[in-house]
Motif scaffolding. Structure first.
Motif, short mmCIF file in Angstrom:
data_model
loop_
_atom_site.label_atom_id
_atom_site.label_comp_id
_atom_site.label_asym_id
_atom_site.label_seq_id
_atom_site.Cartn_x
_atom_site.Cartn_y
_atom_site.Cartn_z
N PRO A 5 0.82 -1.21 0.00
CA PRO A 5 0.00 0.00 0.00
C PRO A 5 0.85 1.26 0.00
O PRO A 5 1.97 1.26 0.51
CB PRO A 5 -0.80 -0.13 1.30
CG PRO A 5 0.05 -0.96 2.19
CD PRO A 5 0.78 -1.92 1.29
N SER A 187 2.03 8.16 -0.69
CA SER A 187 1.02 8.31 -1.72
C SER A 187 1.42 9.33 -2.78
O SER A 187 0.98 9.24 -3.93
CB SER A 187 -0.32 8.70 -1.10
OG SER A 187 -0.21 9.90 -0.34
N LEU A 218 -4.19 -1.37 6.82
CA LEU A 218 -3.55 -1.09 5.53
C LEU A 218 -3.42 -2.34 4.67
O LEU A 218 -3.36 -2.26 3.45
CB LEU A 218 -2.17 -0.48 5.76
CG LEU A 218 -2.15 0.89 6.45
CD1 LEU A 218 -0.73 1.29 6.81
CD2 LEU A 218 -2.78 1.94 5.53
#
Length: 235
Positions: A5, A187, A218
């Motif tokens: 992630p 991100s 997550l």
């Protein structure tokens, strides 16, 4: 490797908090691992040799401490390492001062400016995920000078000047040939506009238990991200 992630700045703050408060894995321990992996990647990726000139740019926080650890290892491995600080030492956090004290005892030069000197590699640890807005004053000048230097740049966690959550490129921002991010990718790396500043992206182990990510929601099931390598190239 299974897909990992990408996390926001706020989620990374929570990772750090759980590491220290629940798992009792301290900042100094994480910093040591990050710095050793960064030095290892620097030597391998940029084919460093004895007496190569390395400039380490260190900020006042955790990222600065991490690159100071890398400076120690690279010096021990025979490279000619110099360190340039973003602020006077009274601005540095205690864990980073600890790393700086070691380098001073090793007689690693702490320089005020580069005087136009070129290097084989510049290691960027000026600003981490705590950036808010454009870099200012001395840090801004150091970023501009690093970008103007002929040497490639290796950044720790995120290129200094990039927003780790959105990927926004502030002014100025390091243009790195490679970036080694920590624990999980941020991100902001998903923003295609950040790619020219990020360069090649590597992910480094800092000893986060996989169960921590499961605890945060997550990942669905804990799996060992670094079962084969402690440094993984993502792109």
């Amino acid at each position: 490797m299974r897909s990992v992630p990408y996390i926001t700045t706020q989620q990374m703050i929570e990772v750090d908090k759980l590491m220290m408060e629940y798992y009792r894995i301290g900042l100094l321990q994480m910093m040591e691992m990050a710095g050793f992996n960064l030095a290892t990647l620097a030597k391998r990726r940029f084919n460093l040799k004895d007496d190569d000139n390395i400039l380490v740019l260190a900020g006042t926080g955790g990222n600065g401490g991490g690159v100071l650890v890398a400076a120690r290892h690279l010096s021990n491995w025979g490279m000619d390492v110099s360190v340039q600080l973003s602020n006077s030492i009274d601005h540095f956090k205690q864990v980073s001062l600890h790393q700086l004290d070691i380098l001073e005892k090793m007689n690693v030069p702490i320089i005020e400016n580069t005087n136009g000197r070129n290097f084989h590699l510049i290691i960027d640890g000026l600003i981490g995920y705590s950036l808010r807005g454009n870099p200012r004053e001395r840090v801004s000048r150091m970023i501009v000078e690093a970008n103007e230097n002929l040497a490639p740049v290796l950044s720790l966690d995120v290129p200094s000047g990039m927003d780790s959550t959105s990927g926004k490129i502030n002014n100025p921002c390091i243009v790195a040939e490679a970036t080694m991010t920590l624990a999980l990718p941020k991100s902001g790396f998903l923003n295609k506009k950040s790619k020219p500043n990020v360069g090649e992206l590597y992910l480094s182990d800092i000893s986060v238990p996989p169960e921590l990510y499961q605890r945060m929601g997550l990942i669905e099931a804990a799996f060992p991200i670094f079962s084969e390598e402690n440094i993984i190239q993502l792109f």
